[in-house]
Design a protein around this motif. Structure first.
Motif, PDB file in Angstrom:
ATOM      1  N   THR A  21      29.906  39.614  44.928  1.00 22.82           N
ATOM      2  CA  THR A  21      29.949  41.144  44.008  1.00 22.82           C
ATOM      3  C   THR A  21      31.546  41.306  44.140  1.00 22.82           C
ATOM      4  OG1 THR A  21      27.812  41.707  44.520  1.00 22.82           O
ATOM      5  CG2 THR A  21      29.605  43.368  43.504  1.00 22.82           C
ATOM      6  N   LEU A  22      32.212  41.283  42.634  1.00 21.49           N
ATOM      7  CA  LEU A  22      33.375  41.406  42.603  1.00 21.49           C
ATOM      8  C   LEU A  22      33.963  42.850  42.662  1.00 21.49           C
ATOM      9  CD1 LEU A  22      34.344  39.184  39.458  1.00 21.49           C
ATOM     10  CD2 LEU A  22      34.918  38.478  42.004  1.00 21.49           C
ATOM     11  N   ASP A  23      35.161  43.179  43.059  1.00 22.21           N
ATOM     12  CA  ASP A  23      35.738  44.592  43.167  1.00 22.21           C
ATOM     13  C   ASP A  23      36.421  44.537  41.861  1.00 22.21           C
ATOM     14  OD1 ASP A  23      36.804  47.124  43.375  1.00 22.21           O
ATOM     15  OD2 ASP A  23      38.408  46.186  45.190  1.00 22.21           O
ATOM     16  N   TRP A  24      35.596  45.141  40.609  1.00 18.12           N
ATOM     17  CA  TRP A  24      36.109  44.958  39.432  1.00 18.12           C
ATOM     18  C   TRP A  24      36.434  46.505  38.509  1.00 18.12           C
ATOM     19  CZ3 TRP A  24      37.476  40.739  36.759  1.00 18.12           C
ATOM     20  CH2 TRP A  24      37.272  40.693  35.572  1.00 18.12           C
ATOM     21  N   THR A  25      37.440  46.265  37.839  1.00 16.38           N
ATOM     22  CA  THR A  25      37.640  47.340  36.821  1.00 16.38           C
ATOM     23  C   THR A  25      37.949  46.928  35.601  1.00 16.38           C
ATOM     24  OG1 THR A  25      39.949  47.626  37.169  1.00 16.38           O
ATOM     25  CG2 THR A  25      38.680  48.771  38.811  1.00 16.38           C
ATOM     26  N   PRO A  26      37.806  47.538  34.377  1.00 17.83           N
ATOM     27  CA  PRO A  26      38.117  47.073  33.167  1.00 17.83           C
ATOM     28  C   PRO A  26      39.797  46.598  33.186  1.00 17.83           C
ATOM     29  CG  PRO A  26      37.105  48.977  32.737  1.00 17.83           C
ATOM     30  CD  PRO A  26      37.102  48.952  34.297  1.00 17.83           C
ATOM     31  N   ASP A  27      40.351  46.894  33.931  1.00 15.64           N
ATOM     32  CA  ASP A  27      41.721  46.172  33.908  1.00 15.64           C
ATOM     33  C   ASP A  27      41.879  44.888  34.670  1.00 15.64           C
ATOM     34  OD1 ASP A  27      42.950  48.368  32.572  1.00 15.64           O
ATOM     35  OD2 ASP A  27      43.180  49.831  34.320  1.00 15.64           O
ATOM     36  N   SER A  28      40.896  44.817  35.361  1.00 16.80           N
ATOM     37  CA  SER A  28      41.033  43.239  36.201  1.00 16.80           C
ATOM     38  C   SER A  28      41.005  42.059  34.944  1.00 16.80           C
ATOM     39  CB  SER A  28      39.478  43.252  37.288  1.00 16.80           C
ATOM     40  OG  SER A  28      39.465  44.271  38.095  1.00 16.80           O
ATOM     41  N   THR A  29      41.333  40.897  35.740  1.00 16.72           N
ATOM     42  CA  THR A  29      41.381  39.850  34.722  1.00 16.72           C
ATOM     43  C   THR A  29      40.510  38.786  35.120  1.00 16.72           C
ATOM     44  OG1 THR A  29      43.245  39.059  35.915  1.00 16.72           O
ATOM     45  CG2 THR A  29      43.588  40.573  34.157  1.00 16.72           C
ATOM     46  N   LEU A  30      40.095  37.556  34.345  1.00 15.64           N
ATOM     47  CA  LEU A  30      39.639  36.596  34.762  1.00 15.64           C
ATOM     48  C   LEU A  30      40.330  35.606  35.759  1.00 15.64           C
ATOM     49  CD1 LEU A  30      38.836  34.838  31.235  1.00 15.64           C
ATOM     50  CD2 LEU A  30      37.156  36.114  32.841  1.00 15.64           C
ATOM     51  N   LEU A  31      41.868  35.862  35.957  1.00 18.51           N
ATOM     52  CA  LEU A  31      42.463  35.025  36.960  1.00 18.51           C
ATOM     53  C   LEU A  31      42.220  35.827  38.380  1.00 18.51           C
ATOM     54  CD1 LEU A  31      44.595  33.018  38.046  1.00 18.51           C
ATOM     55  CD2 LEU A  31      46.529  35.099  37.461  1.00 18.51           C
ATOM     56  N   ASP A  32      42.221  37.117  38.205  1.00 23.15           N
ATOM     57  CA  ASP A  32      41.700  38.073  39.463  1.00 23.15           C
ATOM     58  C   ASP A  32      40.152  37.486  39.949  1.00 23.15           C
ATOM     59  OD1 ASP A  32      43.928  39.606  39.310  1.00 23.15           O
ATOM     60  OD2 ASP A  32      42.883  41.173  38.165  1.00 23.15           O
ATOM     61  N   ALA A  33      39.482  37.081  39.041  1.00 20.45           N
ATOM     62  CA  ALA A  33      38.080  36.898  39.577  1.00 20.45           C
ATOM     63  C   ALA A  33      38.063  35.331  40.124  1.00 20.45           C
ATOM     64  CB  ALA A  33      37.068  36.799  38.304  1.00 20.45           C
ATOM     65  N   VAL A  34      39.175  34.609  39.460  1.00 16.58           N
ATOM     66  CA  VAL A  34      38.961  33.240  39.980  1.00 16.58           C
ATOM     67  C   VAL A  34      39.370  33.018  41.346  1.00 16.58           C
ATOM     68  CG1 VAL A  34      40.395  30.958  39.867  1.00 16.58           C
ATOM     69  CG2 VAL A  34      39.481  31.961  37.488  1.00 16.58           C
ATOM     70  N   HIS A  35      40.448  34.088  41.536  1.00 22.46           N
ATOM     71  CA  HIS A  35      41.366  33.850  43.089  1.00 22.46           C
ATOM     72  C   HIS A  35      40.174  34.522  43.965  1.00 22.46           C
ATOM     73  CE1 HIS A  35      45.485  34.030  41.482  1.00 22.46           C
ATOM     74  NE2 HIS A  35      45.234  32.903  41.214  1.00 22.46           N
ATOM     75  N   ALA A  36      39.267  35.563  43.558  1.00 22.99           N
ATOM     76  CA  ALA A  36      38.285  35.871  44.311  1.00 22.99           C
ATOM     77  C   ALA A  36      37.193  35.174  44.705  1.00 22.99           C
ATOM     78  CB  ALA A  36      37.634  37.411  43.868  1.00 22.99           C
ATOM     79  N   PHE A  37      36.844  34.404  43.607  1.00 18.91           N
ATOM     80  CA  PHE A  37      35.819  33.353  43.821  1.00 18.91           C
ATOM     81  C   PHE A  37      36.137  32.243  44.697  1.00 18.91           C
ATOM     82  CE2 PHE A  37      33.817  35.003  39.737  1.00 18.91           C
ATOM     83  CZ  PHE A  37      32.718  35.524  40.228  1.00 18.91           C
ATOM     84  N   GLU A  38      37.599  31.640  44.673  1.00 20.82           N
ATOM     85  CA  GLU A  38      38.070  30.604  45.229  1.00 20.82           C
ATOM     86  C   GLU A  38      38.055  31.053  46.504  1.00 20.82           C
ATOM     87  OE1 GLU A  38      40.837  27.974  42.138  1.00 20.82           O
ATOM     88  OE2 GLU A  38      41.616  30.045  43.109  1.00 20.82           O
ATOM     89  N   ALA A  39      38.493  32.207  47.091  1.00 21.24           N
ATOM     90  CA  ALA A  39      38.740  32.581  48.587  1.00 21.24           C
ATOM     91  C   ALA A  39      37.294  32.710  48.954  1.00 21.24           C
ATOM     92  CB  ALA A  39      39.491  34.020  48.449  1.00 21.24           C
TER      93      ALA A  39
END
Length: 364
Positions: free
Chosen positions: A308-326
């Protein structure tokens, strides 16, 4: 329906109120220039007692920024319109109900455009363009609908009657916006007046909202650039990821030297909802491979990423990629050279012309 003005048979015509509203907004925004949009809707066959079909205009789609709008010229762009038409068609194909009135393909119906002054009939150039379009077998069209919008008519122009081919919409200072409806097909090869009827939106089928990567093109470009600059290799695919409309906008991603694909899944209203992810083994690819088939193979071999991502509408796909990779313990190598990433990025969205063929309309 027998058209009294032309002496020839034309279809019935129904216009959704939202279409008329969008036409008015676009015409007023480009008040000094010619402008226009593509129309999509349904062709419902007549019954056994009345063989006249009915055209239902459900949406009007503006062109991209490549459109040329001048006082006596309007040339539509095509890429954005094509992608939006394809998006609407594919989602309609998935959601339409068998054996119901609306169980017909969603299709391109023609273009409306605004003309200068009180020029309410198609021009000779309009006729030539329409005939060339109908005669081109690649377009798969045997008719076109061609409404003409004009502004600033005096209030003395009377309201349209049940048998006329125009609608009047009041404007400020006692003037009106007028829309004259014209129809042409491969048999008559001439424009004929066609009588419109406006239906409330709730009486006609609604189409899905536009997807985020087309509704927010600037954000889409920025997000793709961020991923590429970070060394990601990207293919974008429209895919039914949850077996219900609308389609999802998915990204098949990997890094140079990696042995895994990371599939990002975004909803049409992204970034209101965070992306989801799946992980799949890397598939060997050749330069001529069909990337949609590669994506489907990767999807079948993938498993969901439980995060479950720590997400706001200002977050980006790159933020998501880094979180999934980690979360997955995937290495994040140094960013590849931008030109290397750019050469492998692709978009897999089957191109549909502004006038899709029957085969394209029935595809899913």
């Amino acid at each position: 329906m027998f058209n009294r003005m032309s002496g020839r048979s034309v279809p019935n015509l129904v216009i959704a109120r939202r279409v008329l509203d969008k036409m008015m907004a676009a015409a007023r925004y480009h008040i000094e220039d010619e402008t226009g949009e593509a129309m999509v809707g349904l062709v419902v066959p007549g019954t056994h007692t009345n063989g006249v079909p009915t055209l239902y205009v459900l949406d009007t789609i503006s062109p991209d920024e490549s459109a040329i709008r001048q006082f006596h010229t309007f040339q539509q762009g095509d890429e954005r319109q094509d992608e939006l038409i394809w998006w609407l068609q594919e989602n309609w194909q998935q959601s339409r109900q068998p054996n119901m009135k609306w169980d017909v393909p969603l299709r391109y119906l023609g273009d409306w455009h605004k003309q200068p002054g009180y020029m309410i009939q198609p021009s000779g150039g309009d006729l030539l363009t329409a005939l060339n379009w109908i005669d081109d077998p690649d377009n798969g069209m045997d008719f076109l609908l061609a409404p003409i919008v004009t502004l600033g008519h005096p209030h003395t122009v009377g309201a349209s009657s049940a048998t006329s081919n125009y609608l009047m919409v009041p404007q400020a200072e006692g003037t009106g916006l007028r829309v004259d409806y014209w129809y042409i097909d491969h048999k008559t090869r001439m424009f004929m007046p066609i009588t419109p009827t406006v239906y409330p939106n709730e009486q006609l089928p609604a189409l899905v909202a536009y997807p985020w990567h087309l509704a927010s093109e600037e954000r889409s470009i920025q997000e793709m650039r961020q991923l590429e600059d970070d060394g990601m290799l990207i293919t974008r695919v429209l895919y039914d990821a949850d077996e219900q409309p609308p389609l999802e906008i998915c990204f098949l991603t990997t890094r140079m030297g990696a042995d895994k694909f990371l599939i990002l899944i975004t909803d049409a209203d992204y970034p209101a909802q965070p992306p989801r992810a799946r992980i799949a083994p890397l598939i060997a690819m050749g330069g001529d491979d069909d990337m949609y088939k590669v994506f489907e193979k990767a999807w079948l071999e993938s498993i969901p990423v439980d995060l479950t991502l720590d997400w706001t509408p200002d977050s980006t796909l790159l933020d998501a990629v880094h979180a999934f990779e980690a979360h997955l313990g995937l290495a994040q190598p140094e960013a590849a050279a931008p030109e290397a990433a750019a050469t492998t990025a692709a978009q897999v969205e089957p191109a549909a012309s502004s006038a899709p063929s029957e085969a394209n309309e029935e595809s899913s």
